[in-house]
Scaffold this active site. Structure first.
Site, PDB file in Angstrom:
ATOM      1  N   LYS A 208      -3.830   2.798  13.644  1.00 19.67           N
ATOM      2  CA  LYS A 208      -5.054   3.614  13.627  1.00 19.67           C
ATOM      3  C   LYS A 208      -6.279   2.907  13.034  1.00 19.67           C
ATOM      4  CE  LYS A 208      -3.575   7.926  11.859  1.00 19.67           C
ATOM      5  NZ  LYS A 208      -3.562   9.082  11.207  1.00 19.67           N
TER       6      LYS A 208
ATOM      7  N   GLY B  32      -3.924   6.831   1.234  1.00 16.44           N
ATOM      8  CA  GLY B  32      -3.446   5.734   1.792  1.00 16.44           C
ATOM      9  C   GLY B  32      -4.640   5.137   2.954  1.00 16.44           C
TER      10      GLY B  32
ATOM     11  N   ASN C  92       9.753   2.200  10.002  1.00 20.72           N
ATOM     12  CA  ASN C  92       8.872   3.111   9.315  1.00 20.72           C
ATOM     13  C   ASN C  92       7.610   3.351  10.119  1.00 20.72           C
ATOM     14  OD1 ASN C  92       7.040   4.510   7.481  1.00 20.72           O
ATOM     15  ND2 ASN C  92       7.212   2.664   6.015  1.00 20.72           N
TER      16      ASN C  92
ATOM     17  N   ILE D 215       0.896  -1.288   0.008  1.00 19.97           N
ATOM     18  CA  ILE D 215       0.054  -0.122   0.131  1.00 19.97           C
ATOM     19  C   ILE D 215       0.856   1.091  -0.062  1.00 19.97           C
ATOM     20  CG2 ILE D 215      -0.141  -0.152   2.380  1.00 19.97           C
ATOM     21  CD1 ILE D 215      -3.157   0.932   2.203  1.00 19.97           C
ATOM     22  N   TYR D 216       1.214   1.757  -1.333  1.00 28.51           N
ATOM     23  CA  TYR D 216       2.138   2.770  -1.314  1.00 28.51           C
ATOM     24  C   TYR D 216       1.305   3.968  -2.023  1.00 28.51           C
ATOM     25  CZ  TYR D 216       5.958  -0.263  -0.266  1.00 28.51           C
ATOM     26  OH  TYR D 216       7.044  -1.052   0.333  1.00 28.51           O
TER      27      TYR D 216
ATOM     28  N   TYR E  12      -1.084   2.125  10.287  1.00 28.14           N
ATOM     29  CA  TYR E  12      -1.897   0.772  10.610  1.00 28.14           C
ATOM     30  C   TYR E  12      -2.525   0.779  11.753  1.00 28.14           C
ATOM     31  CZ  TYR E  12       1.065  -0.075   6.498  1.00 28.14           C
ATOM     32  OH  TYR E  12       1.581   0.049   5.224  1.00 28.14           O
TER      33      TYR E  12
END
Length: 171
Positions: free
Chosen positions: A143, A107, A134, A95-96, A141
């Site tokens: 959240k 995102g 990261n 997921i970029y 993630y």
């Protein structure tokens, strides 16, 4: 206005281009140019992308804003996942989003789509791997309800790196 579309073999060039660009933006500052170049040439080349797109258990989605691809999502059903033994799950492998679109909720929209797909596939959980340093991605993630459950080694050239495995239950 942002639109998200399912991608197919007709989009291989777009997928390859956004995959390479976002990977370099995300990991380039933390790794040698040689390691980044080697990784991109081996794992994000057009032949490899074509193989991934052709896999019926792998699904790509492109996020497009004003005609420009600004991000993408790749999810894998069981049998095409990067870790063995995680039955009854859906993997978010990639997921970029382009760096200049990070503050525009691209995102979040891709993540909501991944969660929607996990619901549609009626899996027990959705999971992903994220580089341990990261912090921005880890917080993102978390959240969405992801929690760490393991780790694996990701090789960047000859340099081992640790990815945290995170999952979110679907019930």
């Amino acid at each position: 206005m942002l639109k998200i579309y399912p991608a197919s073999s007709a989009n291989q060039d777009q997928i390859q281009s956004i995959a390479e660009q976002t990977f370099i933006e995300t990991f380039g500052p933390f790794n040698s140019k040689a390691h980044i170049t080697e990784y991109v040439q081996q794992n994000l080349n057009l032949t490899k992308v074509a193989e991934e797109v052709a896999d019926p258990r792998t699904h790509f989605f492109l996020a497009i804003d004003d005609g420009q691809v600004v991000g993408y999502l790749k999810v894998n059903e069981f049998g095409s996942q990067t870790e063995n033994g995680l039955r009854d799950s859906l993997e978010i492998q990639r997921i970029y989003v382009l760096k200049k679109y990070h503050s525009k909720k691209v995102g979040a929209q891709l993540m909501k789509l991944a969660i929607q797909l996990a619901t549609q596939f009626q899996v027990t959980f959705i999971w992903l791997g994220v580089w341990e340093y990261n912090e921005r991605a880890i917080q993102f993630y978390e959240k969405f309800g992801f929690k760490r459950f393991g780790q694996h080694t990701f090789m960047m050239g000859d340099r081992p790196q640790t990815d945290w495995l995170m999952k979110r239950p679907m019930n």
